[in-house]
Write an enzyme that holds these catalytic residues in place. Structure first.
Site, PDB file in Angstrom:
ATOM      1  CE  LYS A 112     -15.253 -43.794 144.424  1.00 40.44           C
ATOM      2  NZ  LYS A 112     -16.074 -43.875 143.212  1.00 40.44           N
ATOM      3  CE  LYS A 195      -4.802 -43.330 138.574  1.00 41.00           C
ATOM      4  NZ  LYS A 195      -5.596 -44.555 138.351  1.00 41.00           N
ATOM      5  CE  LYS A 198     -13.105 -38.514 137.706  1.00 41.72           C
ATOM      6  NZ  LYS A 198     -13.649 -38.735 136.406  1.00 41.72           N
TER       7      LYS A 198
END
Ligand code: TRP
Length: 331
Positions: A112, A195, A198
């Site tokens: 991130k 996967k 979102k």
């Protein structure tokens, strides 16, 4: 005493089929024979900038979706993280017992923060400590999480053990991750090697629980399958396997059983039938979610009642921690 199970999701963007089949549906099952706490981590959500209106509506939608999926506030404790300030009190104590080195090793932080350029928000760095506080505040023994959160549960165990060693063995329960025991992994329809999540910027390979019937149908029609034409159960591509797995999960059957039923059939048939199964299953959930969202005051009331129960438990834990570390004043 039933074992305590605790889990949470971020109320950012919509919940999708991957969240549903991999997590939420299992939670509904756990509430029958476990002491369950499920919540929306709004404090975690603000580790990156949020639009206040959007955040509020995402929190409400997430809670309405949990309820629509079958989460029962009489069986489970349901709340929003920010309504339980004891979590933050514990989070500070845990922060003071963590090290920069161990937090810098967290892969999710590395991922991130690498997308944030020069200005890495501090919240992203301490995010896992807040998650540890979520877990430890309620004497949790089992934490159902996906693979990507396993490292955070390991950190939680380290922090719990460290504090138990320093302040007395029984201070915290050392929790265990509960990894995909019954949950099914769902992959992105357009990139079946990834996967369903979102973080897909287009959302085209992701089936959101809020998608209408037509949208779901369209997404399945575009799904990536294989370069041939008919299904060979012995050599399924990732894309075909994903479609069969989704359908099998909803129908509570195995991949193998369903794959053999599709042997020799055209890919198109599988796409259309899987879309149909998903549409029929999600429609009542979506309708119920929309109905619940009509009465926001009632939703807020459910959260307040859940938070009250949660605070009672967390404040007992925080009181004990404060006492053992030498603070005076809390009785
Ligand atoms: N970090 C988790 C995620 O991104 C969400 C989360 C926050 C969580 N607190 C938790 C999950 C406590 C399990 C238990 O998915």
């Amino acid at each position: 005493m039933k074992p305590t199970v605790l889990s949470a999701v971020q109320p950012t963007e919509g919940l999708h089929l991957g969240n549903y089949l991999g997590a939420i549906r299992n939670w509904i099952a756990y509430q029958e024979d476990h002491d369950c706490l499920f919540f929306v981590v709004d404090l975690h959500a603000i580790t990156v900038r949020q639009d206040p209106k959007v955040l509020r509506s995402n929190i409400e939608r997430a809670v309405a979706t949990y309820l629509a999926c079958g989460l029962d506030p009489r069986k489970s404790t349901l709340f929003a993280q920010s309504m339980v300030p004891e979590i933050l009190e514990l989070s500070w104590v845990l922060t003071c017992h963590s090290s920069m080195g161990e937090l810098a090793r967290m892969t999710q932080f590395k991922d991130k923060s690498s997308k944030q350029g020069e200005n890495i928000p501090t919240g992203l760095f301490v995010y896992p400590v807040l998650m540890a506080a979520d877990i430890l505040a309620f004497r949790t023994s089992l934490v159902p999480v996906g693979d990507d959160q396993k490292q955070h549960v390991e950190l939680t165990r380290d922090l719990a053990e460290r504090m138990n060693n320093a302040y007395g063995k029984d201070l915290f329960i050392v929790p265990k991750p509960m990894l995909g025991t019954t949950g099914r992994r769902v992959f992105n329809l357009l990139e079946p090697e990834n996967k369903m999540s979102k973080s897909d910027p287009t959302g085209l390979g992701v089936v959101f629980l809020s998608d209408d019937d037509k949208t779901i149908e369209k997404k399945f029609k575009r799904a990536v399958t294989d370069s041939g034409t008919s299904i060979n159960p012995e050599a399924l591509s990732q894309g075909l396997k994903n479609l069969i797995e989704i359908q099998a999960a909803i129908q509570n059957t195995s991949l193998e059983t369903l794959a053999s039923r599709y042997a020799g059939k055209q890919y198109g048939v599988l796409k259309v039938e899987t879309a149909q199964v998903v549409i029929e299953h999600l429609r009542p959930i979506r309708d119920k979610t929309d109905a619940l969202l009509q009465d926001r005051a009632a939703l807020h009331q459910i959260l307040r009642e859940g938070a009250e129960k949660a605070r009672e438990r967390a404040s007992a834990q925080v009181k004990e921690v404060y006492k053992r570390i030498g603070f005076v004043g809390r009785s």
